[in-house]
Design an enzyme around this catalytic site. Structure first.
Site, PDB file in Angstrom:
ATOM      1  N   GLU A 338      12.904  29.891 -34.020  1.00  0.00           N
ATOM      2  CA  GLU A 338      14.183  29.187 -34.154  1.00  0.00           C
ATOM      3  C   GLU A 338      14.265  28.037 -33.146  1.00  0.00           C
ATOM      4  OE1 GLU A 338      17.873  31.403 -35.778  1.00  0.00           O
ATOM      5  OE2 GLU A 338      18.136  31.306 -33.623  1.00  0.00           O
ATOM      6  N   GLU A 341      12.292  25.261 -34.523  1.00  0.00           N
ATOM      7  CA  GLU A 341      13.024  24.615 -35.617  1.00  0.00           C
ATOM      8  C   GLU A 341      14.135  23.718 -35.065  1.00  0.00           C
ATOM      9  OE1 GLU A 341      14.735  27.451 -38.329  1.00  0.00           O
ATOM     10  OE2 GLU A 341      15.393  25.890 -39.734  1.00  0.00           O
ATOM     11  N   CYS A 390      20.515  35.103 -37.762  1.00  0.00           N
ATOM     12  CA  CYS A 390      20.189  36.503 -37.415  1.00  0.00           C
ATOM     13  C   CYS A 390      21.130  37.496 -38.063  1.00  0.00           C
ATOM     14  CB  CYS A 390      20.306  36.725 -35.914  1.00  0.00           C
ATOM     15  SG  CYS A 390      19.360  35.594 -34.962  1.00  0.00           S
ATOM     16  N   SER A 410      19.351  28.050 -40.198  1.00  0.00           N
ATOM     17  CA  SER A 410      17.954  28.164 -39.777  1.00  0.00           C
ATOM     18  C   SER A 410      17.207  28.935 -40.854  1.00  0.00           C
ATOM     19  CB  SER A 410      17.883  28.923 -38.448  1.00  0.00           C
ATOM     20  OG  SER A 410      16.577  29.415 -38.254  1.00  0.00           O
ATOM     21  N   LYS A 449      22.835  44.915 -42.541  1.00  0.00           N
ATOM     22  CA  LYS A 449      21.370  44.925 -42.515  1.00  0.00           C
ATOM     23  C   LYS A 449      20.798  45.883 -43.556  1.00  0.00           C
ATOM     24  CE  LYS A 449      20.525  42.995 -37.976  1.00  0.00           C
ATOM     25  NZ  LYS A 449      19.954  41.723 -38.467  1.00  0.00           N
ATOM     26  N   GLU A 452      20.520  43.593 -46.324  1.00  0.00           N
ATOM     27  CA  GLU A 452      19.480  42.588 -46.067  1.00  0.00           C
ATOM     28  C   GLU A 452      18.104  43.065 -46.546  1.00  0.00           C
ATOM     29  OE1 GLU A 452      18.448  41.939 -41.929  1.00  0.00           O
ATOM     30  OE2 GLU A 452      18.237  39.798 -42.273  1.00  0.00           O
ATOM     31  N   GLU A 457      13.598  38.541 -51.455  1.00  0.00           N
ATOM     32  CA  GLU A 457      12.667  37.758 -50.625  1.00  0.00           C
ATOM     33  C   GLU A 457      11.913  38.651 -49.641  1.00  0.00           C
ATOM     34  OE1 GLU A 457      16.162  35.823 -51.920  1.00  0.00           O
ATOM     35  OE2 GLU A 457      16.215  36.953 -50.075  1.00  0.00           O
ATOM     36  N   CYS A 606      26.914  42.067 -32.140  1.00  0.00           N
ATOM     37  CA  CYS A 606      26.423  43.355 -32.645  1.00  0.00           C
ATOM     38  C   CYS A 606      26.930  44.543 -31.828  1.00  0.00           C
ATOM     39  CB  CYS A 606      24.899  43.357 -32.668  1.00  0.00           C
ATOM     40  SG  CYS A 606      24.230  42.084 -33.738  1.00  0.00           S
TER      41      CYS A 606
END
Ligand code: SF4
Ligand code: SF4
Ligand code: SF4
Ligand code: FES
Length: 717
Positions: A338, A341, A390, A410, A449, A452, A457, A606
């Site tokens: 990241e 990037e 994230c 990102s 998550k 996720e 993907e 979190c």
């Protein structure tokens, strides 16, 4: 003071709550907030005081204080169900908090302001009878399913039934075999909603306290949940009575974290994980998110903010995991990708700024040498501001409600999914294993998550998952209790290497501002050619909903050569969707300008995640945050780019940050889901019948389209 009033502070109760938060922040975390604490104190002070007696004990409180808080000030116990310290308002609907005031009158303590000379009794026969009456009615309406309920043992309703010794004095109005009246039977599908891969709604267990609705609407400002129907038929649900999966829900799980019973819970997977551990058909590998080590102790009864890293690792081995890895390692990896990037996007923007900077592009590229050249692999730098990626609930929000922001996200996978890719495609190969021989379990603070891991993907061409199961901190606690593993008394153990080595920067990912601070530590040092003057970036620390900072690159050989001396990097951090929405509004209106923005969906990040221990301690998130900073400080290495295991994986396997293989394994893409998500009633222009019918029509059409395109959307693995 005016600022506090502008923030909606209208009563001493609110001022006292803010004061508590500000005090804790000032004491534990930051020196920048004494002014806020002083203002809150003044705000509470400006109110005239009143005296009242609670169970004969005199207390002095500011005018406008609720009887409930006056009772707490006096140390008297009053049961509550609809009130919760993490919610800004109390609906006052459960009627469990009854107290006796002068003249033998019963009043709800949470919804009654205290008055001068008031005499409150909290434990008279009349009060006890009232509490038992309310609990009896609730119990008659509640299925007797405690033995199968994931909330059992941590259920506020169960605790009250036990404490007040409430027997079955009324006949059951509902049974678990669904034999109640036909109208309810017809509504059955709205009572059991397992359409989401993150959350399960079993509204038979709902006691109609309304906490979930307040959390979703007022804190997260999602307005997905509302109270539907009236009287006995009332229940919370998606506003147009559709499945959660079809709604704007981002699966943050905040509703589940305040539900006092088992009516909204995470989509449970701990039993499957136990089966997999006991069957031993695969190599069992576990990864644990940064925030879990500061909250699993609390789930098991220790004080909030107790750090239990070594004991947690030992407990995971005791459960039967063959390899215990650390998501902190993949958080360091995230920073490498990241950060690269960000530098690429900044470099492109700065080069475009002036002709002089264009001329300096060659030397800027030289400054980046060794830190990735995404353009070289056909990945042109995206636009600024760049948003972190994230948090999967934040990704859900962008994909469902702000698709125009997708290019700003990102492209990095979250640390959980980077670990999935590394375990299945690098580590397994080194061990001579096929990806399908390995079962990777994530222990996360998070319900989103779970969703996720289901993204297509993140599966290989055979449909195999990069991360096979995700369990929350609460589910992890459940497993340890079930297997009777006394985690706090175990001898601390170390993570397995090489995927268990991590820096203090990675530990910060657990709290709001942590990803930003970790990224700044690395990106600044690479861009400036020298370390940050001070490692702790105070401006992005603490629980404030929106934080911002500006970093200026110094003038030195590296920056002068690259033509970036004096360049500014403007950053912002938001936690909680309500706060994120306000920040986005300012950015989209051109009122605020940033280069890099961190968004975490849960208030506090979190550590306040939807899968974290349920708590009534108003300072629990702050205590967990203090523990995160303590973990960072205790580690020898505190910058991601200094992690030797990270150097090794790039040297041995990945090549360079932002390189071709990194892009293939560690980056992803996003999809505009606004087209297959139901509009809310509000978006259709109000809550009237016309809007509701329009929404239902849209729901029918959308479901038809989705089934035609991808099959039954509620089909699960
Ligand atoms: S998961 Fe989050 S967005 Fe979804 S209903 Fe619950 S609080 Fe609302
Ligand atoms: S689902 Fe839970 S939080 Fe929501 S109203 Fe029912 S009991 Fe309360
Ligand atoms: S803030 Fe953390 S716990 Fe909450 S949804 Fe995002 S990743 Fe999950
Ligand atoms: S806690 Fe007071 S009415 Fe619910």
């Amino acid at each position: 003071m005016e600022a506090l009033v502008r923030r909606g502070l209208q009563s001493p109760d609110q001022a006292l709550r803010l004061l508590g938060v500000a005090r804790a922040i000032c004491v534990g975390l930051s020196r920048s907030l004494p002014a806020l604490a002083a203002s809150a104190e003044q705000f509470a002070e400006q109110y005239p005081k009143l005296k009242l007696k609670v169970n004969g004990r005199e207390v002095t409180v500011p005018e406008g204080t609720s009887v409930l808080n006056a009772c707490r000030e006096a140390g008297a116990y009053v049961p509550t169900l609809c009130t919760h310290p993490r919610l800004p308002t109390t609906p006052g609907t459960c009627r469990i908090c009854m107290v006796e005031t002068g003249g033998g009158q019963l009043k709800p303590a949470c919804a009654t302001p205290a008055w001068e000379g008031m005499e409150v009794q909290t434990a008279t026969d009349k009060v006890q009878e009232s509490i038992r009456g309310v609990l009896s009615l609730m119990k008659a309406n509640h299925p007797s399913d405690c033995m199968n309920c994931d909330a059992s043992g941590r259920c506020e309703f169960q605790d009250l039934i036990s404490r007040y010794n409430v027997k079955d004095v009324l006949p059951k109005l509902k049974t678990y075999s669904h034999e109640w009246d036909a109208e309810v039977q017809a509504d059955f599908e709205h009572f059991h909603d397992s359409s989401s891969t993150a959350l399960t709604l079993d509204l038979e267990k709902c006691i109609k306290c309304g906490r979930c609705v307040t959390m979703c609407g007022q804190v997260q400002q999602m307005n997905v949940l509302g109270m539907i129907n009236r009287s006995r038929m009332a229940h919370p649900g998606v506003l147009i009575e559709e499945a959660l999966d079809h709604s704007k829900c981002i699966e943050c799980g905040q509703c589940s974290s305040v539900c006092p019973v088992g009516a909204i819970v995470e989509h449970s997977e701990w039993r499957q994980v136990l089966d997999a551990l006991e069957n031993k058909q695969k190599v069992m590998v576990v990864q644990t998110a940064p925030s879990v080590r500061v909250s699993i102790g609390e789930e098991l009864g220790l004080a909030p903010g107790t750090v239990e890293t070594g004991q947690m690792v030992a407990a995971q081995r005791a459960l039967g995991f063959d390899y215990v890895f650390d998501s902190d390692f993949s958080a360091d990896l995230t920073i490498m990708e990241e950060g690269t990037e960000l530098l690429q996007r900044l470099g492109a923007a700065w080069r475009a700024e002036t002709a002089a900077q264009d001329a300096a592009a060659g030397s800027w590229a030289a400054a980046k040498q060794g830190h990735g050249e995404g353009e070289a692999h056909g990945h042109a730098p995206g636009p600024l501001p760049m948003f972190t990626s994230c948090c999967p609930a934040w990704i859900n929000l962008v994909e469902k409600s702000y698709p125009e922001l997708i290019p700003h996200l990102s492209s990095c996978k979250s640390p959980q999914m980077m670990m999935g890719a590394v375990v299945k495609h690098y580590w397994a190969k080194k061990k001579g294993l096929k990806p399908e021989d390995v079962c990777l379990v994530g222990i996360m603070p998070c319900t989103a998550k779970k969703h996720e891991t289901e993204r297509k993907e993140f599966r290989n061409e055979n449909g195999a998952y990069d991360c096979d199961y995700v369990i929350t901190t609460r589910e992890f606690g459940h497993m340890l209790r079930h297997k009777k593993i006394p985690m706090p008394s175990l001898k601390p153990e170390e993570f397995d290497n090489p995927l268990g080595e991590a820096t203090g920067a990675a530990a910060l990912f657990g709290a709001t501002g942590g990803v930003m601070e970790a990224a700044i530590r690395t990106a600044y040092e690479i861009a400036a050619g020298e370390p940050l003057p001070k490692l702790e970036v105070e401006a992005v620390r603490g629980v404030k909903g929106v934080k911002e900072a500006t970093l200026t690159l110094p003038a030195n050989d590296t920056t002068l050569k690259a033509g970036v001396a004096g360049k500014e990097i403007r950053v912002a951090v938001a936690s909680g969707i309500g706060n994120a929405r306000h920040l986005l509004q300012r950015i989209q209106a051109g009122e605020a300008h940033y280069d890099f923005v961190e968004v975490m969906a849960c208030p506090g990040g979190c550590i306040g995640g939807g899968g974290q221990p349920k708590t009534h301690d108003p300072d629990a998130v702050l205590k967990r945050m203090g523990a995160i900073y303590q973990v960072d400080k205790s580690l020898a290495l505190r910058k991601s780019h200094e992690n030797p295991s990270i150097h090794k994986i790039y040297a041995e396997f990945l090549g360079q940050p932002g390189g071709e293989l990194s892009h293939k394994l560690l980056h992803t893409h996003y999809t505009d889901h606004s087209v297959d998500t139901l509009p809310s009633v509000r978006e259709l222009g109000g809550s009237g019948e016309v809007a509701k019918r329009a929404a239902l029509t849209a729901a029918g059409e959308m479901r038809y389209k989705r089934i035609a395109m991808v099959g039954d959307p509620s089909a699960k693995r």
